[in-house]
Design an enzyme around this catalytic site. Sequence first.
Site, PDB file in Angstrom:
ATOM      1  N   GLY A 152       1.194  19.949 -14.495  1.00 23.11           N
ATOM      2  CA  GLY A 152      -0.006  20.088 -13.659  1.00 23.11           C
ATOM      3  C   GLY A 152       0.268  20.813 -12.346  1.00 23.11           C
ATOM      4  N   ASP A 153      -0.817  20.991 -11.626  1.00 22.63           N
ATOM      5  CA  ASP A 153      -0.789  21.770 -10.399  1.00 22.63           C
ATOM      6  C   ASP A 153       0.029  21.117  -9.277  1.00 22.63           C
ATOM      7  OD1 ASP A 153      -1.924  24.269  -9.895  1.00 22.63           O
ATOM      8  OD2 ASP A 153      -3.095  23.345  -8.258  1.00 22.63           O
ATOM      9  N   LYS A 174      -4.140   8.834  -4.506  1.00 26.84           N
ATOM     10  CA  LYS A 174      -5.571   8.595  -4.459  1.00 26.84           C
ATOM     11  C   LYS A 174      -6.294   9.473  -5.479  1.00 26.84           C
ATOM     12  CE  LYS A 174      -7.841  11.809  -2.137  1.00 26.84           C
ATOM     13  NZ  LYS A 174      -7.774  13.072  -1.628  1.00 26.84           N
ATOM     14  N   ASP A 213      -0.587   8.389   0.292  1.00 25.61           N
ATOM     15  CA  ASP A 213      -1.643   9.035   1.064  1.00 25.61           C
ATOM     16  C   ASP A 213      -0.878  10.126   1.785  1.00 25.61           C
ATOM     17  OD1 ASP A 213      -3.140   9.780   3.425  1.00 25.61           O
ATOM     18  OD2 ASP A 213      -4.518   8.199   2.837  1.00 25.61           O
ATOM     19  N   HIS A 214      -1.026  11.365   1.343  1.00 30.04           N
ATOM     20  CA  HIS A 214      -0.076  12.373   1.828  1.00 30.04           C
ATOM     21  C   HIS A 214      -0.151  12.587   3.342  1.00 30.04           C
ATOM     22  CE1 HIS A 214      -3.344  15.384   1.618  1.00 30.04           C
ATOM     23  NE2 HIS A 214      -2.584  16.152   2.363  1.00 30.04           N
ATOM     24  N   LYS A 235       3.048  13.217   6.625  1.00 29.66           N
ATOM     25  CA  LYS A 235       3.155  14.349   7.555  1.00 29.66           C
ATOM     26  C   LYS A 235       4.091  13.963   8.709  1.00 29.66           C
ATOM     27  CE  LYS A 235      -1.305  16.245   6.325  1.00 29.66           C
ATOM     28  NZ  LYS A 235      -1.416  17.686   6.112  1.00 29.66           N
ATOM     29  N   ASP A 263     -13.272  11.466  -0.346  1.00 28.82           N
ATOM     30  CA  ASP A 263     -12.125  12.368  -0.494  1.00 28.82           C
ATOM     31  C   ASP A 263     -11.191  12.325   0.721  1.00 28.82           C
ATOM     32  OD1 ASP A 263     -10.680  14.543  -1.804  1.00 28.82           O
ATOM     33  OD2 ASP A 263     -11.511  15.850  -0.249  1.00 28.82           O
ATOM     34  N   HIS A 282      -7.472   9.190   4.159  1.00 27.55           N
ATOM     35  CA  HIS A 282      -6.687   9.878   5.187  1.00 27.55           C
ATOM     36  C   HIS A 282      -7.144   9.539   6.611  1.00 27.55           C
ATOM     37  CE1 HIS A 282      -5.218  12.013   1.795  1.00 27.55           C
ATOM     38  NE2 HIS A 282      -6.128  12.962   1.758  1.00 27.55           N
ATOM     39  N   LYS A 300     -15.501  20.171   5.304  1.00 26.53           N
ATOM     40  CA  LYS A 300     -15.112  21.434   4.668  1.00 26.53           C
ATOM     41  C   LYS A 300     -15.884  22.572   5.340  1.00 26.53           C
ATOM     42  CE  LYS A 300     -12.925  19.739   0.869  1.00 26.53           C
ATOM     43  NZ  LYS A 300     -11.461  19.834   0.812  1.00 26.53           N
TER      44      LYS A 300
HETATM   45  C1  BG6 Z   1      -6.724  16.124  -0.090  1.00 25.02           C
HETATM   46  C2  BG6 Z   1      -8.177  16.318  -0.400  1.00 25.02           C
HETATM   47  O1  BG6 Z   1      -6.378  14.769  -0.197  1.00 25.02           O
HETATM   48  O2  BG6 Z   1      -6.439  16.581   1.220  1.00 25.02           O
HETATM   49  C3  BG6 Z   1      -8.568  17.766  -0.227  1.00 25.02           C
HETATM   50  O3  BG6 Z   1      -8.450  15.898  -1.719  1.00 25.02           O
HETATM   51  C4  BG6 Z   1      -8.161  18.277   1.132  1.00 25.02           C
HETATM   52  O4  BG6 Z   1      -9.960  17.938  -0.409  1.00 25.02           O
HETATM   53  C5  BG6 Z   1      -6.697  17.958   1.422  1.00 25.02           C
HETATM   54  O5  BG6 Z   1      -8.367  19.675   1.166  1.00 25.02           O
HETATM   55  C6  BG6 Z   1      -6.345  18.312   2.863  1.00 25.02           C
HETATM   56  O6  BG6 Z   1      -4.980  18.145   3.048  1.00 25.02           O
HETATM   57  P1  BG6 Z   1      -4.208  18.913   4.181  1.00 25.02           P
HETATM   58  O7  BG6 Z   1      -2.804  18.397   4.093  1.00 25.02           O
HETATM   59  O8  BG6 Z   1      -4.320  20.378   3.883  1.00 25.02           O
HETATM   60  O9  BG6 Z   1      -4.864  18.597   5.488  1.00 25.02           O
END
Ligand code: BG6
Length: 483
Positions: free
Chosen positions: A12-13, A149, A178-179, A183, A236, A241, A341
């Site tokens: 996958g991506d 998530k 939760d990425h 950071k 989302d 986040h 967005k």
């Molecule tokens: C993701 C969302 O979790 O985080 C995306 O699903 C969003 O919609 C992205 O674009 C943003 O992440 P970052 O690290 O670019 O701020």
Amino acid sequence: MDMTFVLFGATGDLAKRKIFPALYNLFLDQKMPEKFSIIGLGRREIAHEDFQKQVEQSIHTFSRRAVTDQKSFKDFLGAFRYSALDVGRPEDYVKLLELVKQREQELNLPENRMFYLSVGPEFFEVIAANIQASGLGATKGWKRLIIEKPFGRDLQSARDLNEKLTKSFTEEEIYRIDHYLGKPMVQNLEVLENSNPVLHALWTNRYIANVQITASETVGVEERAGYYDHSGALRDMFQNHMLQLMMMIAMQLPKESSPEDVRNKKRMVMESLRPLQEDQISSQIVLGQYVAGEMNGQPVVGYKDEPGVAVDSQNNTFIAAKLWIDNYFWEGVPFYIRTGKRMKEKSTRIVIEFKEPLKSAKVDDSYVPNLLVIEIGPKEGITLQLNSKDRVSDGQFEPVYVNCYSSLTEQPEAYENLIYDASRGDATFFAHWNEVELSWMWVEPILKAVEQGKLPLQPYAAGSYGPQAAFDLLGDDQWWLDE
Ligand code: BG6
């Protein structure tokens, strides 16, 4: 610690863009265990060598650091194997177990197994259950599950999912990514606040006027309409986040803190978050949707005209919120949060506005409050905005900035930090179930209000800073740093 890394969704991506490059950069930094085996899984049949070629390609394309040492790169790729797996077929897990064991023997690895589910949430349950049923989870070492998530789409579905997962893995074994928590600047918040007496002394509602958290994005819905049109900014970005960033900046940690302390303090923040009242919701929450506008001089279409989006979509692409944390430290300090967005710029930042007890020194409108700006991405930095006297313009105030920026190329990516932490069993920067559940509980009234049509969508032009209502939400305050 030596381990086997089992990756579901290896074709996958996310695997291509983030996970393989993260593993490679950890390897370069000698943060991978001395001995490791990586097994990729996907639906298609692929030969081990072809899979290794895919990994190689992804690293050449997406790694933040180029490959310079061919020999060690070859060693790295040699750790990868592939097995075809249909998530619903128990036989495939038995085959996988054989491969895992075979590699454990070949490499003399202890039975430490990390299962990374880089797949849609609808597959979490069946995979976790099959890991258990097949014996893959019956290890003599440790086992861990990494998932991403969305953790449910409302309180009930999140609880259902959690109940199912915890049949196969304990809470301590589940690492919810939760990425944003990966950071570097988010991981730095605690140090910033606690290791700088100058800031620490001011870190109270006596001196802080408000806290602003912005995550604006320039991208639109991209190719993800199928997912995003049913999720929106609220599910989302906000429920996960944004609330995580809020917890991270608002928690009060003891000097020496353990992962448990961090999680407890975050939970306490969520428990102190004033619940939304039905009749107040429209004065605290603004939802928006972008309409046609301009980005960098180019016209862009509105959300409803994006490919894959329903023409009458009522989905939110923007949310702004005003929150109150009713505890000793933050009583009376509003937290303003927004994300959307197709906004003017890509920026994730936290701005702390300090109070103005010296207002009497204010000679005119040129006086600006002190701001601490923590830039989380895409560039990272810390800026303190102070007032100074401008002699040229006759003693007017002039803002001066104390700032530092770090070079992003040298910083590890979020996925590197997170995979590294999970491999060491450090859950500090992962979302605990308590946090996820409390976040959904707080968000529930918004979901309900949306369903009842009580939160009409505010249009905003693509390329703007969001709808006017998000500015009005702040009353006498203002969002700082919008150009
Ligand atoms: C993701 C969302 O979790 O985080 C995306 O699903 C969003 O919609 C992205 O674009 C943003 O992440 P970052 O690290 O670019 O701020």
